[in-house]
Design a protein around this motif. Sequence first.
Motif, PDB file in Angstrom:
ATOM      1  N   GLY A  75      -2.504 -66.969 -52.814  1.00  0.00           N
ATOM      2  CA  GLY A  75      -2.972 -67.455 -54.098  1.00  0.00           C
ATOM      3  C   GLY A  75      -4.481 -67.457 -54.228  1.00  0.00           C
ATOM      4  N   TRP A  76      -5.176 -67.838 -53.156  1.00  0.00           N
ATOM      5  CA  TRP A  76      -6.639 -67.908 -53.231  1.00  0.00           C
ATOM      6  C   TRP A  76      -7.245 -66.530 -53.476  1.00  0.00           C
ATOM      7  N   LEU A  77      -6.622 -65.490 -52.903  1.00  0.00           N
ATOM      8  CA  LEU A  77      -7.151 -64.138 -53.090  1.00  0.00           C
ATOM      9  C   LEU A  77      -6.907 -63.665 -54.529  1.00  0.00           C
ATOM     10  N   LEU A  78      -5.763 -64.019 -55.097  1.00  0.00           N
ATOM     11  CA  LEU A  78      -5.509 -63.675 -56.496  1.00  0.00           C
ATOM     12  C   LEU A  78      -6.508 -64.374 -57.415  1.00  0.00           C
ATOM     13  N   VAL A  79      -6.874 -65.593 -57.054  1.00  0.00           N
ATOM     14  CA  VAL A  79      -7.890 -66.320 -57.834  1.00  0.00           C
ATOM     15  C   VAL A  79      -9.228 -65.591 -57.777  1.00  0.00           C
ATOM     16  N   VAL A  80      -9.627 -65.174 -56.578  1.00  0.00           N
ATOM     17  CA  VAL A  80     -10.882 -64.432 -56.420  1.00  0.00           C
ATOM     18  C   VAL A  80     -10.837 -63.137 -57.224  1.00  0.00           C
ATOM     19  N   MET A  81      -9.701 -62.457 -57.179  1.00  0.00           N
ATOM     20  CA  MET A  81      -9.568 -61.185 -57.887  1.00  0.00           C
ATOM     21  C   MET A  81      -9.698 -61.362 -59.394  1.00  0.00           C
ATOM     22  N   VAL A  82      -9.004 -62.352 -59.971  1.00  0.00           N
ATOM     23  CA  VAL A  82      -9.057 -62.503 -61.428  1.00  0.00           C
ATOM     24  C   VAL A  82     -10.441 -62.958 -61.883  1.00  0.00           C
ATOM     25  N   ILE A  83     -11.150 -63.694 -61.047  1.00  0.00           N
ATOM     26  CA  ILE A  83     -12.523 -64.081 -61.399  1.00  0.00           C
ATOM     27  C   ILE A  83     -13.419 -62.843 -61.428  1.00  0.00           C
ATOM     28  N   ALA A  84     -13.297 -61.988 -60.404  1.00  0.00           N
ATOM     29  CA  ALA A  84     -14.106 -60.766 -60.370  1.00  0.00           C
ATOM     30  C   ALA A  84     -13.773 -59.866 -61.551  1.00  0.00           C
ATOM     31  N   VAL A  85     -12.486 -59.713 -61.830  1.00  0.00           N
ATOM     32  CA  VAL A  85     -12.064 -58.886 -62.961  1.00  0.00           C
ATOM     33  C   VAL A  85     -12.562 -59.486 -64.273  1.00  0.00           C
ATOM     34  N   GLY A  86     -12.515 -60.805 -64.379  1.00  0.00           N
ATOM     35  CA  GLY A  86     -12.980 -61.470 -65.586  1.00  0.00           C
ATOM     36  C   GLY A  86     -14.442 -61.221 -65.879  1.00  0.00           C
ATOM     37  N   VAL A  87     -15.271 -61.174 -64.857  1.00  0.00           N
ATOM     38  CA  VAL A  87     -16.699 -60.911 -65.054  1.00  0.00           C
ATOM     39  C   VAL A  87     -16.915 -59.524 -65.661  1.00  0.00           C
ATOM     40  N   GLY A  88     -15.995 -58.605 -65.391  1.00  0.00           N
ATOM     41  CA  GLY A  88     -16.119 -57.265 -65.962  1.00  0.00           C
ATOM     42  C   GLY A  88     -16.042 -57.254 -67.473  1.00  0.00           C
ATOM     43  N   GLY A  89     -15.371 -58.241 -68.074  1.00  0.00           N
ATOM     44  CA  GLY A  89     -15.274 -58.303 -69.528  1.00  0.00           C
ATOM     45  C   GLY A  89     -16.628 -58.416 -70.205  1.00  0.00           C
ATOM     46  N   PRO A  90     -17.406 -59.483 -69.921  1.00  0.00           N
ATOM     47  CA  PRO A  90     -18.735 -59.581 -70.524  1.00  0.00           C
ATOM     48  C   PRO A  90     -19.700 -58.510 -70.029  1.00  0.00           C
ATOM     49  N   ALA A  91     -19.477 -57.985 -68.820  1.00  0.00           N
ATOM     50  CA  ALA A  91     -20.344 -56.911 -68.333  1.00  0.00           C
ATOM     51  C   ALA A  91     -20.247 -55.683 -69.225  1.00  0.00           C
ATOM     52  N   SER A  92     -19.075 -55.482 -69.854  1.00  0.00           N
ATOM     53  CA  SER A  92     -18.926 -54.336 -70.757  1.00  0.00           C
ATOM     54  C   SER A  92     -19.841 -54.460 -71.968  1.00  0.00           C
ATOM     55  N   MET A  93     -20.229 -55.695 -72.316  1.00  0.00           N
ATOM     56  CA  MET A  93     -21.104 -55.914 -73.467  1.00  0.00           C
ATOM     57  C   MET A  93     -22.513 -55.377 -73.222  1.00  0.00           C
ATOM     58  N   ILE A  94     -22.868 -55.175 -71.951  1.00  0.00           N
ATOM     59  CA  ILE A  94     -24.184 -54.626 -71.632  1.00  0.00           C
ATOM     60  C   ILE A  94     -24.331 -53.237 -72.245  1.00  0.00           C
ATOM     61  N   GLY A  95     -23.214 -52.529 -72.360  1.00  0.00           N
ATOM     62  CA  GLY A  95     -23.253 -51.212 -72.991  1.00  0.00           C
ATOM     63  C   GLY A  95     -23.760 -51.266 -74.419  1.00  0.00           C
ATOM     64  N   PHE A  96     -23.434 -52.345 -75.146  1.00  0.00           N
ATOM     65  CA  PHE A  96     -23.896 -52.467 -76.525  1.00  0.00           C
ATOM     66  C   PHE A  96     -25.394 -52.725 -76.598  1.00  0.00           C
ATOM     67  N   ASP A  97     -25.943 -53.358 -75.570  1.00  0.00           N
ATOM     68  CA  ASP A  97     -27.388 -53.568 -75.554  1.00  0.00           C
ATOM     69  C   ASP A  97     -28.113 -52.250 -75.345  1.00  0.00           C
ATOM     70  N   LEU A  98     -27.501 -51.335 -74.571  1.00  0.00           N
ATOM     71  CA  LEU A  98     -28.068 -49.983 -74.447  1.00  0.00           C
ATOM     72  C   LEU A  98     -28.062 -49.277 -75.785  1.00  0.00           C
ATOM     73  N   VAL A  99     -26.983 -49.447 -76.564  1.00  0.00           N
ATOM     74  CA  VAL A  99     -26.898 -48.844 -77.894  1.00  0.00           C
ATOM     75  C   VAL A  99     -28.008 -49.382 -78.789  1.00  0.00           C
ATOM     76  N   ARG A 100     -28.199 -50.683 -78.745  1.00  0.00           N
ATOM     77  CA  ARG A 100     -29.208 -51.329 -79.612  1.00  0.00           C
ATOM     78  C   ARG A 100     -30.603 -50.788 -79.345  1.00  0.00           C
ATOM     79  N   THR A 101     -30.931 -50.531 -78.087  1.00  0.00           N
ATOM     80  CA  THR A 101     -32.277 -50.072 -77.750  1.00  0.00           C
ATOM     81  C   THR A 101     -32.400 -48.551 -77.770  1.00  0.00           C
ATOM     82  N   SER A 102     -31.304 -47.851 -78.088  1.00  0.00           N
ATOM     83  CA  SER A 102     -31.332 -46.386 -78.088  1.00  0.00           C
ATOM     84  C   SER A 102     -31.131 -45.768 -79.464  1.00  0.00           C
ATOM     85  N   ASN A 103     -30.806 -46.591 -80.489  1.00  0.00           N
ATOM     86  CA  ASN A 103     -30.492 -46.063 -81.809  1.00  0.00           C
ATOM     87  C   ASN A 103     -31.160 -46.871 -82.916  1.00  0.00           C
ATOM     88  N   PRO A 104     -31.554 -46.228 -84.011  1.00  0.00           N
ATOM     89  CA  PRO A 104     -32.109 -46.942 -85.159  1.00  0.00           C
ATOM     90  C   PRO A 104     -31.024 -47.707 -85.904  1.00  0.00           C
TER      91      PRO A 104
END
Length: 423
Positions: free
Chosen positions: A313-342
Amino acid sequence: MNDQGQQYRGAWTVWIVGLAAYLLAVFHRSSLAVAGLVASERFDITAAQLSTFVMLQLLVYAGMQIPVGLAVDRFGPRAVMLAGAVVLTLSQAGFAFAESYATALTARFFVGMGDAMTFVCLLRLVNAWFSPGRIPQITLLTGPIGQLGGIIAAVPMTWAFSNLGWTKAYLFAAGLGLLVTIAVLLLVRDEPHARSVRGPALSWTRIRTSLAASWEHPGTRLGFWMHFVTQFSSTVLGLLWGYPFFVRGEHTSEAFAGMLLTLMVVAVMFAGPVLGRLIGNHPWHRSTIVLTIVSAIVVAWTAVLAWPGDAPGWLLVVMVIAVGVGGPASMIGFDLVRTSNPIDRLSTATGIVNQAGFLASLITVIAVGVILDATGQNFKAAMSFQYVLWALGLTQVWRYRVKTRARLVRDDPERWARHAGIG
């Protein structure tokens, strides 16, 4: 209150209402995560057919991103968000009464369409109402808070299916959409000084020019692959395969599986503000942050999949936390868009990037269903398919990180010299 104070209050009002629309869209999108087993019995379908629900929804969502981006640049975010709220409400009501597999598929088609018309609008509103220095933090706060819709789908909907039944549970969800539609209509403005804005009329020439210019910039492509590689693992778990994987693949209790899905969303919420501040303070290391996070996700999944027998169970907890961080990390892509396009093609470029993670999720959802049916429900074999997309995404992030830096050296050598890197 002076004009500046009114605009400040208005910005938060617009953001909160838009965020409510996005939160509800995420709820509708995620409602099958805990309904997968119920849906299998209701419509008497296989794992591959069950995955078709999410496959169709994601296909429509991804396919709609560029048309929605073009529509937002033309008609403004308020009008498009309103249309999305109406479509979501009606389609979820249709899903509540669906008795056949074909009817249910039709309803999910329109759920995907309404969902697609929400997030790009919200990002455009953030860019219109907030100062440039605050936009990265608000953007990375937006996604995680919106994922509260996943919590609503994970715990209360489990109770609703057991105590109210399929139809009443989904009708209640549809009823919430009416409230959101009214709030958007009354309280959202496209810009501080305009209730509605309109861009230039669309023509095939203008559409081709806007798409080509957006995609030509390596910063847009870097954002695309950032979104592709960070998001799909959490989306696949949250939308469909997480609950069956934990219950049938790792033999956890249903309550523990629900807790793991909820914990994943909590990780999303806590990681968002932290990442927002991090990229705000270190905008020249955005791709490094993404590469680090994805590497952690791969390591966590590898530990679970390689564990002999059921992972603890503890390893599944660690895994879902790591996977969860990937969600907001995907938003970094939109910041690249903001600084690359008018600004005049910002929503178009945002739509291009936003389809990436959902395209990866779509591919994975289909592959997992097919592999499960082919292997007699071997979840570890099915979930191992993720390594294919991680390898592709990480390679492309590294490739376009180099190209984006080369573009900055060419276009703005003084800025490059000051900061010695981008992405």
